[in-house]
Design a protein around this motif. Sequence first.
Motif, mmCIF file in Angstrom:
data_model
loop_
_atom_site.group_PDB
_atom_site.id
_atom_site.type_symbol
_atom_site.label_atom_id
_atom_site.label_comp_id
_atom_site.label_asym_id
_atom_site.label_seq_id
_atom_site.Cartn_x
_atom_site.Cartn_y
_atom_site.Cartn_z
ATOM 1 N N ASP A 274 -57.140 83.728 5.625
ATOM 2 C CA ASP A 274 -57.627 82.536 5.486
ATOM 3 C C ASP A 274 -58.275 82.377 3.994
ATOM 4 O O ASP A 274 -58.117 81.187 3.172
ATOM 5 C CB ASP A 274 -58.912 82.737 6.253
ATOM 6 N N HIS A 275 -58.666 83.514 3.429
ATOM 7 C CA HIS A 275 -58.988 83.518 2.070
ATOM 8 C C HIS A 275 -57.950 83.163 0.870
ATOM 9 O O HIS A 275 -58.010 82.403 0.028
ATOM 10 C CB HIS A 275 -59.640 84.883 1.763
ATOM 11 N N ALA A 276 -56.744 83.629 1.409
ATOM 12 C CA ALA A 276 -55.642 83.296 0.370
ATOM 13 C C ALA A 276 -55.323 81.704 0.505
ATOM 14 O O ALA A 276 -54.959 81.052 -0.584
ATOM 15 C CB ALA A 276 -54.475 84.157 0.774
ATOM 16 N N GLY A 277 -55.416 81.386 1.654
ATOM 17 C CA GLY A 277 -55.142 79.879 1.897
ATOM 18 C C GLY A 277 -56.083 79.151 1.181
ATOM 19 O O GLY A 277 -55.735 78.046 0.589
ATOM 20 N N ALA A 278 -57.437 79.519 1.188
ATOM 21 C CA ALA A 278 -58.307 78.581 0.274
ATOM 22 C C ALA A 278 -58.002 78.611 -1.047
ATOM 23 O O ALA A 278 -57.914 77.609 -1.809
ATOM 24 C CB ALA A 278 -59.736 79.247 0.708
ATOM 25 N N ARG A 279 -57.654 79.765 -1.459
ATOM 26 C CA ARG A 279 -57.366 80.012 -2.875
ATOM 27 C C ARG A 279 -55.988 79.158 -3.430
ATOM 28 O O ARG A 279 -56.156 78.525 -4.373
ATOM 29 C CB ARG A 279 -56.904 81.501 -3.346
ATOM 30 N N VAL A 280 -55.039 79.278 -2.647
ATOM 31 C CA VAL A 280 -54.140 78.408 -2.883
ATOM 32 C C VAL A 280 -54.217 77.011 -2.717
ATOM 33 O O VAL A 280 -53.615 76.199 -3.708
ATOM 34 C CB VAL A 280 -52.739 78.806 -1.759
ATOM 35 N N ALA A 281 -54.800 76.608 -1.900
ATOM 36 C CA ALA A 281 -55.474 75.148 -1.833
ATOM 37 C C ALA A 281 -56.219 74.627 -2.990
ATOM 38 O O ALA A 281 -55.977 73.515 -3.588
ATOM 39 C CB ALA A 281 -56.316 74.815 -0.450
ATOM 40 N N ILE A 282 -57.198 75.469 -3.674
ATOM 41 C CA ILE A 282 -57.817 75.265 -4.792
ATOM 42 C C ILE A 282 -56.656 75.079 -5.989
ATOM 43 O O ILE A 282 -56.893 74.108 -6.925
ATOM 44 C CB ILE A 282 -58.919 76.209 -5.186
ATOM 45 N N ALA A 283 -55.783 76.156 -5.858
ATOM 46 C CA ALA A 283 -54.955 75.967 -7.078
ATOM 47 C C ALA A 283 -54.085 74.943 -6.999
ATOM 48 O O ALA A 283 -53.599 74.292 -8.200
ATOM 49 C CB ALA A 283 -54.009 77.460 -6.858
ATOM 50 N N ASN A 284 -53.586 74.290 -5.729
ATOM 51 C CA ASN A 284 -52.829 73.051 -5.824
ATOM 52 C C ASN A 284 -53.556 72.024 -6.076
ATOM 53 O O ASN A 284 -52.964 71.049 -6.876
ATOM 54 C CB ASN A 284 -52.412 72.889 -4.076
#
Length: 151
Positions: A127-137
């Motif tokens: 979940d944390h990684a998904g949030a980080r990737v969404a912000i990076a996108n």
Amino acid sequence: MSNRRNDEFQRALDEARRQDRALGDEGSGPAGGPRVRARLEFGPAPGSGGEARFGLALEWTDEPADRLGRQAPASTDEAPPNLADTPAEIAAELGLAGPVTPDQLASRWRNFVWRNHPDRQPARERDHAGARVAIANALYDRARRELAKRR
């Protein structure tokens, strides 16, 4: 003429089947070697879950371990690493503070997503990684639009 070719082809197939059957009686295959018939079943490998494969994924990357920023946790009881999750911290991790070319931007974004994609993380960190990737996108899209405006 095509009917003749079809007949010749059918005769060749029949001859091959007869030879195959005759060789099968002797226990050898068409090339004279032993005939091997085996049933292969592919299922999940032992320890093939995300946590077990996380370390393997890091082993075959081209990046040195110290550049990856983190390692697979030693146990499931270990606390997840404290990774930046604000847009400013992720922008700094992507290297967006200074001027970048479109190629540099794309390369940095791909490397970030490669290291942080939820499918490559242990279950408790997804979940944390998904949030980080969404912000990076979102940061990548914004930076790409700004670079396109400057051209």
